[in-house]
Every structure is written in structure tokens, then in C-alpha cells.
Design a protein around this motif. Structure first.
Motif, mmCIF file in Angstrom:
data_model
loop_
_atom_site.group_PDB
_atom_site.id
_atom_site.type_symbol
_atom_site.label_atom_id
_atom_site.label_comp_id
_atom_site.label_asym_id
_atom_site.label_seq_id
_atom_site.Cartn_x
_atom_site.Cartn_y
_atom_site.Cartn_z
ATOM 1 N N ASP A 1 21.148 -28.514 -65.005
ATOM 2 C CA ASP A 1 20.244 -28.864 -63.644
ATOM 3 C C ASP A 1 20.565 -28.136 -62.429
ATOM 4 O O ASP A 1 21.797 -28.357 -61.857
ATOM 5 C CB ASP A 1 20.503 -30.354 -63.715
ATOM 6 C CG ASP A 1 19.341 -30.933 -62.604
ATOM 7 O OD1 ASP A 1 18.439 -30.305 -62.037
ATOM 8 O OD2 ASP A 1 19.170 -32.217 -62.584
ATOM 9 N N ASN B 1 10.932 -34.352 -66.908
ATOM 10 C CA ASN B 1 11.707 -35.288 -66.649
ATOM 11 C C ASN B 1 10.976 -36.501 -65.852
ATOM 12 O O ASN B 1 10.740 -36.315 -64.698
ATOM 13 C CB ASN B 1 13.184 -34.884 -66.017
ATOM 14 C CG ASN B 1 13.814 -35.990 -65.349
ATOM 15 O OD1 ASN B 1 13.817 -37.089 -65.366
ATOM 16 N ND2 ASN B 1 15.003 -35.456 -64.927
ATOM 17 N N ASP C 1 11.372 -31.652 -62.621
ATOM 18 C CA ASP C 1 11.857 -32.962 -62.039
ATOM 19 C C ASP C 1 11.121 -33.294 -60.606
ATOM 20 O O ASP C 1 10.053 -33.693 -60.614
ATOM 21 C CB ASP C 1 13.490 -33.097 -61.961
ATOM 22 C CG ASP C 1 13.916 -34.174 -61.447
ATOM 23 O OD1 ASP C 1 13.215 -35.210 -60.891
ATOM 24 O OD2 ASP C 1 15.391 -34.341 -61.371
ATOM 25 N N GLU C 2 11.837 -32.792 -59.686
ATOM 26 C CA GLU C 2 11.203 -33.080 -58.443
ATOM 27 C C GLU C 2 9.932 -32.586 -58.060
ATOM 28 O O GLU C 2 9.216 -33.193 -57.310
ATOM 29 C CB GLU C 2 12.156 -32.259 -57.406
ATOM 30 C CG GLU C 2 13.573 -32.869 -57.230
ATOM 31 C CD GLU C 2 14.653 -32.231 -58.111
ATOM 32 O OE1 GLU C 2 14.367 -31.710 -59.102
ATOM 33 O OE2 GLU C 2 15.859 -32.147 -57.819
ATOM 34 N N GLU D 1 16.627 -27.285 -65.663
ATOM 35 C CA GLU D 1 16.077 -28.117 -64.820
ATOM 36 C C GLU D 1 15.911 -27.740 -63.622
ATOM 37 O O GLU D 1 16.878 -27.659 -62.792
ATOM 38 C CB GLU D 1 16.663 -29.598 -65.103
ATOM 39 C CG GLU D 1 15.825 -30.772 -64.495
ATOM 40 C CD GLU D 1 16.455 -32.059 -64.374
ATOM 41 O OE1 GLU D 1 17.359 -32.223 -65.475
ATOM 42 O OE2 GLU D 1 16.353 -33.106 -63.714
ATOM 43 N N LYS E 1 10.991 -39.824 -63.861
ATOM 44 C CA LYS E 1 11.645 -40.959 -63.173
ATOM 45 C C LYS E 1 10.570 -41.535 -62.636
ATOM 46 O O LYS E 1 9.814 -41.194 -61.702
ATOM 47 C CB LYS E 1 12.698 -40.081 -62.165
ATOM 48 C CG LYS E 1 13.791 -39.491 -62.696
ATOM 49 C CD LYS E 1 14.581 -38.791 -61.522
ATOM 50 C CE LYS E 1 15.701 -37.824 -61.891
ATOM 51 N NZ LYS E 1 16.224 -37.165 -60.959
ATOM 52 N N LYS F 1 24.331 -32.544 -69.694
ATOM 53 C CA LYS F 1 23.755 -31.895 -68.544
ATOM 54 C C LYS F 1 24.899 -31.305 -67.574
ATOM 55 O O LYS F 1 25.553 -32.157 -66.960
ATOM 56 C CB LYS F 1 22.572 -32.689 -67.866
ATOM 57 C CG LYS F 1 21.998 -32.322 -66.542
ATOM 58 C CD LYS F 1 20.712 -32.874 -66.402
ATOM 59 C CE LYS F 1 20.638 -33.985 -65.158
ATOM 60 N NZ LYS F 1 19.391 -34.399 -64.841
HETATM 61 MG MG MG Z 1 17.272 -33.323 -61.949
#
Ligand code: MG
Length: 372
Positions: free
Chosen positions: A190, A262, A240-241, A215, A264, A163
Motif C-alpha cells: 500500500d 478497498n 482506496d482513496e 493499493e 471503507k 500489507k
Molecule cells: Mg490504503
């Protein structure tokens, strides 16, 4: 599952090298660790993945400390849960936000239940893999050549996904240089929210490089503009966020705002929401993978367990301990084999690693015990 005591600690783990992303530089990782105890003497650990400033999400080390001590621990301590999946709903009721500290406590409860039942955490979560392909995340470098060197070294080490962090001005030329040097490497980019839709033409140029995904290029809480962007890109957008709950994953799919997630667990409030997002994505043909937040070996144990679930079909950012830390806080440290895989520790109950309590004591800068 009955947690009677949580010891909350802040430690400082020096990074081997500063990690730069578009929004800032992290040099010395402040980390919140939780030790959870039940009434029968079982104990385990979890980690709050917040950074010390709100550069990734609104949560920080200090707001998380406050939230756990004031609002989260009081809802969990002394309360009996039939199953750890019941913890997150308890933390959601009339309690907005603070997802990372909620996740730290919720994930600790899952690990405590695994310890108590004598099963590996990965199995309690429904994991099916015994090893996980691993990716590396390379911070923004001073030049394309410097990035090429890092990427080539990562491929030589065996990483299954590389990445490249990008930002405006350090994007197309950097990715092109890496692609030309490594024609077959599994690359992704990303952007950590560094672009606007007005810069879509720059991101479109990245389509030429056969990236696995790009990303979260746009705003940290956006879905609609990512949907507009995805229509203009052949490269899959990975969010992601923006994915902070199952509802946001549903919205992503409904809007076409991304094709990969993604996950998390710290970002979404813990394992319960992570499993819900995993299952929803599996049912809708959306692959997921597990990202990293510069965790210590404690947080890594939780991520490895989650990434053993079947729809985690893209390599996770689960770099070995030695990439970030001179010495980790778990034994054995996390390692990667020559094929770029991390082994899921299935021969032991709970986290599958021993937490080095003496080392954590030495690194502790503040500590409070909540509960009995
Ligand atoms: Mg990220």
C-alpha cells in the motif's frame, strides 16, 4: 427509525506504538464517537474515522465535529426514516463532501435500526458470513530486516494477508526481503499516493513478488493515471482513496483503473453507498475488502458487520483490539483466532459488543449533546 438525540464526544486513545505511513505518523488517536438515541430508549454507538489532520482525505476530527453539529445532525434528528438506507440520500441533497461525518451519522442510524428491530447489524446489512479472514497493515519500518521480522510475526499469528506500507526509497528492497523470507505468504503493498506515473518502472519491479495487489500508488483522487499504470502491471491495482462513491467505482471499472476495491464505509459516506459499491463490484467480478482507519472497537464493530457481506472475498484489515490499544472501549474486545479470523457477533442485536461507557467518559476531552 427516528433518532432524537446524538451525543458527540472526542476521546483520546493512546496507540501501543506510533503508526507511520508515507504521509505522516499517528501516535495518539483522537477519536470522535457518537451515541445515538431514539424516542423509545434504544441507543447505540458509531465512530467518525477522520484523522486529526487531512492526511488521508479532506475530513478531519475538527471539520467533522463542525459538520455534524451544524449540518448533518439537523437533517437527521427528529426525522422519521422508513429504512436506514434513506438516510444517505437525505445527507447528499445540496450538501457536498464531508463524507466521514456523514458516514458516522448514517452508520449510527443503521445500528440504531438494528438495535430497534432486535437483529445483528451484520444481518440488517445483508451479511452472510459468520467469520471474516483478517489482514494486518504494517507501517513503514526503518529497514528491510525490521519489516521482515514484523511480517514473519504476523504470519505466525495467523494473519491471512500482510500489507506492507511502502514509499519511494522504501519499496522494492523492502518487499523483496519479505518475499524471500516468506515465499508463500499472502502479501500486498500500500503506497498511500506516494508515487507518480513517472515512477511506474519502480512499481513494475514489484510484479516479481507475486503480490495480491498494490493499493492506491498514485494520487488520492486519480483514476486515469491508475488506468495507465494498471496496463503496465500484472499485479492488480486496488483503489482506496479514489473510490468515494458508486460513480467512482463505475468509472474505475469503465477505465480499467483497478481490479479490486478497498471499501471503507467512512470514506464513501456510510453503509448505503458501501452496499451499492459492493453490489456493483460483485456484478462486475471485482472483489472487495474492508480497510481500516485505526478505529476503536466501535468502528471495528461496524466494519466487521459490513465485511460479512458475500463479495468481501479478500481478508479485511480488522486487526484485534490488542494490536493497537492497551485497552479498547468495547467488551468483549475484538480478537482473532489462530486461523486469522474474526468472528461476526451474531448472537446479539445491534453492534454485538457492549460499549464501555465509563471508560469512554474517562477518556472524553469534549462532549456536546445535539437534539432532545
Ligand atoms: Mg490504503
Amino acid at each position: 427509525m427516528l433518532c432524537i438525540r446524538i451525543t458527540l464526544r472526542e476521546i483520546r486513545l493512546p496507540l501501543k506504538e506510533p503508526f507511520r505511513i508515507s504521509s505522516g505518523v499517528v501516535a495518539d488517536r483522537r477519536i470522535l464517537l457518537l451515541e445515538l438515541h431514539d424516542a423509545d430508549g434504544a441507543r447505540t454507538w458509531s465512530e467518525c474515522v477522520a484523522f486529526d489532520t487531512p492526511i488521508y482525505s479532506p475530513d478531519t476530527i475538527d471539520t467533522s465535529w463542525l459538520a455534524i453539529a451544524e449540518w448533518i445532525a439537523p437533517r437527521v434528528l427528529g426525522a422519521t426514516f422508513a429504512h436506514p438506507r434513506d438516510v444517505f440520500p437525505t445527507l447528499e441533497r445540496d450538501f457536498r463532501g464531508h463524507l466521514m461525518p456523514k458516514a458516522a451519522v448514517e452508520m449510527g442510524c443503521w445500528a440504531l435500526a438494528a438495535e430497534k428491530e432486535g437483529v445483528p447489524l451484520a444481518r440488517l446489512l445483508g451479511g452472510t458470513r459468520d467469520c471474516i479472514e483478517t489482514g494486518i497493515s504494517l507501517g513503514i519500518q526503518a529497514s528491510p530486516d525490521a519489516l521482515v521480522q514484523r511480517a514473519a510475526a504476523a504470519v505466525a499469528e495467523g494473519y491471512r494477508k500482510v500489507k506492507l506500507k511502502i514509499e519511494p526509497g522504501r519499496d522494492v528492497a523492502y518487499v523483496r526481503a519479505v518475499r524471500e523470507a516468506l515465499p508463500d505468504a499472502p502479501l500486498m503493498a500500500d503506497a498511500n499516493n506516494a508515487y507518480t506515473l513517472a515512477q511506474a518502472d519502480v512499481l513494475q519491479q514489484l510484479d516479481a513478488f507475486g503480490l495480491m495487489m498494490i493499493e492506491q500508488p498514485l494520487a488520492w483522487d486519480d483514476l486515469l493515471q491508475h488506468a495507465s499504470l494498471q496496463k503496465r502491471l500484472t499485479t492488480p491495482v486496488c483503489l482506496d482513496e479514489s473510490i468515494t462513491s458508486l460513480d467512482r467505482a463505475r468509472d474505475m471499472v469503465a477505465l480499467g483503473a483497478g481490479r479490486i476495491v478497498n471499501i471503507k464505509p467512512g470514506r464513501v459516506g456510510g453503509f448505503g453507498p458501501s452496499l451499492a459499491i459492493h453490489d456493483f463490484c460483485a456484478a462486475h467480478g471485482v472483489p472487495v475488502w474492508c480497510g481500516g482507519m485505526l478505529e476503536s472497537g466501535v468502528g471495528r464493530a461496524h466494519n466487521v458487520a459490513l465485511a460479512s457481506l458475500p463479495n468481501f472475498t479478500k481478508p479485511g484489515d480488522l486487526s484485534p483490539s490488542a494490536r493497537y490499544w492497551a485497552r479498547d472501549v468495547v467488551d468483549p474486545e475484538w480478537t482473532m483466532d489462530a486461523e486469522g479470523r474474526v468472528r461476526v457477533p451474531l448472537e446479539r442485536a445491534g453492534l454485538g459488543v457492549t460499549v464501555d461507557v465509563d471508560r469512554i467518559e474517562d477518556l472524553t476531552v469534549r462532549c456536546v449533546t445535539l437534539g432532545a
